[in-house]
Write a protein that holds these residues in place. Structure first.
Motif: not given
Ligand SMILES: Cc1cc2nc3c(=O)[nH]c(=O)nc-3n(C[C@H](O)[C@H](O)[C@H](O)COP(=O)(O)O)c2cc1C
Length: 169
Positions: A125-144
């Motif tokens: 979750v952290k690696a994806f969020s950092e790479h794609f610039g997600l704000p802290s209240h948005v979390l990646p759930f899955s990747v298709i």
């Protein structure tokens, strides 16, 4: 509904891009999912840049097929902000329903895909969020991971009458 029974995970793809109109229909299927209190807490990140796909592949030991995939869609949850921030975890089911809806639409489009588990692995979750610039209240759930399948997937009948309990366990 044949897509349910035809769907299998596809991890090998042809080097062929997925048309934008197909991506949009897949996204529309995600948006149609049921959600607790009809909150529709999802947002979707569509990734087709090869360097980005390769970067996601590095974030999980089980995501190597992204090196070959034409695209990836990451269903994310928006947990809200301030007083509206969500404490409950019903959203996990909302995002699961959206992910499965998209997997089924992908079959209907003549494409193949595999659901890659992201949340609750917080390293991913952290690696994806950092790479794609997600704000802290948005979390990646899955990747298709998706694309045109290199080989047609084999159907499998998994019905097990012994696991069905009518009336009482
Ligand atoms: C929550 C979840 C996480 C998964 N994570 C991965 C993954 O990281 N890598 C992968 O190759 N497959 C992953 N899969 C796909 C499963 O391995 C696959 O669905 C299962 O083996 C059944 O095969 P089928 O999809 O062909 O029916 C995941 C599936 C689910 C539902």
């Amino acid at each position: 509904m044949s897509a349910i029974f035809d769907r299998r995970s596809v991890r090998s793809f042809l080097p062929k891009a997925v048309e934008q109109y197909k991506l949009e229909r897949i996204l529309r299927a995600g948006f149609q999912a049921p959600s607790a209190h009809n909150r529709q807490p999802w947002e979707f990140i569509v990734i087709s840049d090869a360097a980005d796909l390769a970067a996601i592949a590095e974030m999980s030991p089980y995501a190597e097929m992204l090196q070959q995939a034409a695209a990836a869609i990451a269903p994310c949850v928006n947990l809200g902000q301030g007083n509206g921030i969500r404490q409950d975890t019903w959203w996990v089911q909302d995002l699961s329903a959206a992910t499965e809806n998209m997997l089924l639409q992908i079959v209907d489009e003549g494409l193949g895909a595999v659901w890659l588990g992201w949340y609750p692995d917080m390293v991913r979750v952290k690696a994806f969020s950092e790479h794609f610039g997600l704000p802290s209240h948005v979390l990646p759930f899955s990747v298709i991971a998706l694309g045109y399948p290199a080989n047609p997937p084999q159907k499998e009948d998994r019905y097990e009458p012994a696991k069905v309990h009518y009336g009482r366990y």
